[in-house]
Scaffold this motif. Structure first.
Motif, PDB file in Angstrom:
ATOM      1  N   PRO A 295      28.053  24.328 -21.551  1.00 40.15           N
ATOM      2  CA  PRO A 295      27.216  24.576 -22.741  1.00 40.15           C
ATOM      3  C   PRO A 295      28.017  25.026 -23.964  1.00 40.15           C
ATOM      4  O   PRO A 295      27.598  24.776 -25.100  1.00 40.15           O
ATOM      5  CB  PRO A 295      26.260  25.676 -22.285  1.00 40.15           C
ATOM      6  N   ARG A 298      29.277  21.895 -25.517  1.00 38.90           N
ATOM      7  CA  ARG A 298      28.145  21.106 -26.008  1.00 38.90           C
ATOM      8  C   ARG A 298      27.619  21.649 -27.333  1.00 38.90           C
ATOM      9  O   ARG A 298      27.196  20.885 -28.207  1.00 38.90           O
ATOM     10  CB  ARG A 298      27.048  21.098 -24.949  1.00 38.90           C
ATOM     11  N   HIS A 299      27.665  22.953 -27.508  1.00 40.58           N
ATOM     12  CA  HIS A 299      27.136  23.550 -28.738  1.00 40.58           C
ATOM     13  C   HIS A 299      28.236  23.937 -29.732  1.00 40.58           C
ATOM     14  O   HIS A 299      27.937  24.559 -30.757  1.00 40.58           O
ATOM     15  CB  HIS A 299      26.291  24.776 -28.384  1.00 40.58           C
ATOM     16  N   GLY A 300      29.480  23.574 -29.429  1.00 41.90           N
ATOM     17  CA  GLY A 300      30.571  23.825 -30.367  1.00 41.90           C
ATOM     18  C   GLY A 300      30.947  25.279 -30.518  1.00 41.90           C
ATOM     19  O   GLY A 300      31.326  25.734 -31.607  1.00 41.90           O
ATOM     20  N   VAL A 301      30.851  26.035 -29.425  1.00 41.72           N
ATOM     21  CA  VAL A 301      31.207  27.463 -29.448  1.00 41.72           C
ATOM     22  C   VAL A 301      32.593  27.636 -28.830  1.00 41.72           C
ATOM     23  O   VAL A 301      32.835  27.204 -27.700  1.00 41.72           O
ATOM     24  CB  VAL A 301      30.172  28.301 -28.670  1.00 41.72           C
ATOM     25  N   ASP A 330      23.753  33.787 -34.176  1.00 41.63           N
ATOM     26  CA  ASP A 330      24.113  32.473 -34.735  1.00 41.63           C
ATOM     27  C   ASP A 330      23.429  31.389 -33.914  1.00 41.63           C
ATOM     28  O   ASP A 330      23.377  31.472 -32.673  1.00 41.63           O
ATOM     29  CB  ASP A 330      25.629  32.268 -34.704  1.00 41.63           C
ATOM     30  N   LYS A 332      24.109  28.285 -32.954  1.00 44.12           N
ATOM     31  CA  LYS A 332      24.819  27.570 -31.887  1.00 44.12           C
ATOM     32  C   LYS A 332      25.197  28.512 -30.739  1.00 44.12           C
ATOM     33  O   LYS A 332      25.180  28.124 -29.570  1.00 44.12           O
ATOM     34  CB  LYS A 332      26.049  26.850 -32.431  1.00 44.12           C
ATOM     35  N   ALA A 335      21.992  29.197 -28.715  1.00 40.96           N
ATOM     36  CA  ALA A 335      21.633  28.057 -27.864  1.00 40.96           C
ATOM     37  C   ALA A 335      22.521  28.005 -26.628  1.00 40.96           C
ATOM     38  O   ALA A 335      22.046  27.758 -25.508  1.00 40.96           O
ATOM     39  CB  ALA A 335      21.754  26.763 -28.664  1.00 40.96           C
ATOM     40  N   ALA A 336      23.830  28.242 -26.826  1.00 39.32           N
ATOM     41  CA  ALA A 336      24.761  28.224 -25.690  1.00 39.32           C
ATOM     42  C   ALA A 336      24.450  29.347 -24.711  1.00 39.32           C
ATOM     43  O   ALA A 336      24.480  29.152 -23.489  1.00 39.32           O
ATOM     44  CB  ALA A 336      26.204  28.330 -26.196  1.00 39.32           C
ATOM     45  N   THR A 338      21.592  30.783 -24.134  1.00 39.89           N
ATOM     46  CA  THR A 338      20.352  30.473 -23.409  1.00 39.89           C
ATOM     47  C   THR A 338      20.644  29.588 -22.201  1.00 39.89           C
ATOM     48  O   THR A 338      20.140  29.816 -21.094  1.00 39.89           O
ATOM     49  CB  THR A 338      19.346  29.779 -24.345  1.00 39.89           C
ATOM     50  N   GLU A 339      21.503  28.582 -22.406  1.00 41.09           N
ATOM     51  CA  GLU A 339      21.870  27.696 -21.295  1.00 41.09           C
ATOM     52  C   GLU A 339      22.699  28.424 -20.241  1.00 41.09           C
ATOM     53  O   GLU A 339      22.523  28.219 -19.036  1.00 41.09           O
ATOM     54  CB  GLU A 339      22.623  26.476 -21.818  1.00 41.09           C
TER      55      GLU A 339
END
Length: 357
Positions: A295, A298-301, A330, A332, A335-336, A338-339
């Motif tokens: 993740p 995928r989210h660019g972290v 932030d 992104k 979102a990361a 959460t996954e």
């Protein structure tokens, strides 16, 4: 003749000092008003994200000739003094006085704080958890010796979160009461300091016994009381314990740095340059670590640190300590995270906080 030239310059400096004094007190009055507003909503006195923004902006706007780092030091102390008008913050740290951890406290909070020296890292956590201190400061990682395992273990267990970080250069000095090594039979320091100076000690004093103690400041205290003991500590210990330096800068790595964490109950808002720390464990199956970290890509972290520690359950399982670029708020990063929560067998958010200046 030189006095004739100096007098008008000194008069100009005196005039500017008077303006500075007036402006500083104007700022302090505004800080008091801010304190009244905060009191209405029970908002925290110390806001590391706000102070980090002020310090970065001061360095960016600085036209010179003062260095940006010196400007930040001045502004940090101004903010510390103004903050103390609202409430004097108490900060627990690994003591006694004269440790690098105490130095880190002042680097983060300025000198208008109440320092609370503790005998161990465990005690720092206990004081912060019990509310005896508003915050604690603990070492978390050294550039040459790696992580401080006890700190990582306690971060896993505590209800506190990380609200800031400090990174300071570590310069070790060998010191004694008499200023030489005559009659010295033991060299004392924290185990990390002994390791960071190992090559230098092997070359210069291979035959003298080395003894690990709770802190470098404790070693300095012992050396002040006993001429047969030499201590390895920072220069701050020289003044505090009336010692004399035998050799300075004896660390093996000239770029030696230690990173410290600020722990407390404050959840820090975004500052614009932040880091998020988490702890994870994975299900016991092939490819679990790879799947867990997917993740982030995928989210660019970006991941800036990845450290493993045994789970101590007797089944060869591990906790993974991960630092990520950005704040948990932030988009992104959120979102990361959460996954990651959904995929991980264990997930703990240690905190989001401003990067060390």
């Amino acid at each position: 003749m030189s006095e004739d030239k100096l007098l008008p310059l000194r008069q100009k400096i005196d005039a500017i000092d008077a303006q500075l004094l007036d402006l500083l007190n104007q700022r302090a009055l505004l800080a008091q008003e801010v304190g009244h507003v905060k009191a209405e909503t029970n908002a925290p006195v110390f806001r590391p994200e706000r102070e980090s923004q002020v310090l970065r902006k001061a360095a960016e706007r600085n036209p010179g000739p003062l260095l940006g780092a010196d400007i930040q030091t001045i502004f940090r102390e101004v903010m510390s003094a103004c903050r103390a008008l609202e409430k004097r913050v108490t900060v627990a740290y690994l003591g006694p006085t004269g440790t690098f951890t105490e130095q880190a406290v002042y680097r983060q909070f300025g000198h208008a704080v109440e320092g609370l020296p503790c005998a161990s890292i465990d005690e720092v956590f206990r004081d912060a958890e019990a509310g005896t201190a508003d915050f604690g400061v603990v070492p978390i990682e050294n550039s040459s010796e790696g992580v401080i395992n006890r700190t990582l273990d306690l971060l896993l267990q505590t209800t506190l979160c990380i609200s800031g970080e400090i990174a300071i250069p570590i310069h070790h000095s060998l010191m004694t009461r008499q200023g030489d090594m005559q009659g010295v039979t033991r060299i004392c320091a924290h185990s990390q300091a002994l390791a960071q100076c190992n090559a230098w000690l092997n070359q210069n004093y291979p035959a003298i016994e080395r003894h690990a103690v709770a802190s470098n400041a404790e070693a300095a205290r012992m050396a002040a009381a006993d001429g047969s003991i030499a201590a390895i500590a920072g220069e701050i210990a020289v003044q505090k314990y009336q010692l004399q330096i035998v050799s300075a800068n004896i660390q093996d790595d000239p770029h030696n740095r230690t990173r410290f964490a600020v722990i407390g109950r404050l959840h820090t808002g975004p500052s614009g340059r932040d880091q998020t720390s988490i702890v994870l464990s994975v299900p016991n199956k092939a490819g679990a670590v790879y799947d867990l970290l997917a993740p982030l890509a995928r989210h660019g972290v970006s991941m800036t640190r990845f450290e493993s520690r045994p789970a101590r359950m007797g089944s060869w399982e591990y906790y993974f300590y991960v630092d990520l670029e950005g704040h948990e708020q932030d988009l992104k990063v959120a979102a990361a995270l959460t996954e990651l929560k959904d995929k991980a067998a264990f997930f703990k958010l240690l905190g989001s906080y401003p990067l060390a200046l």
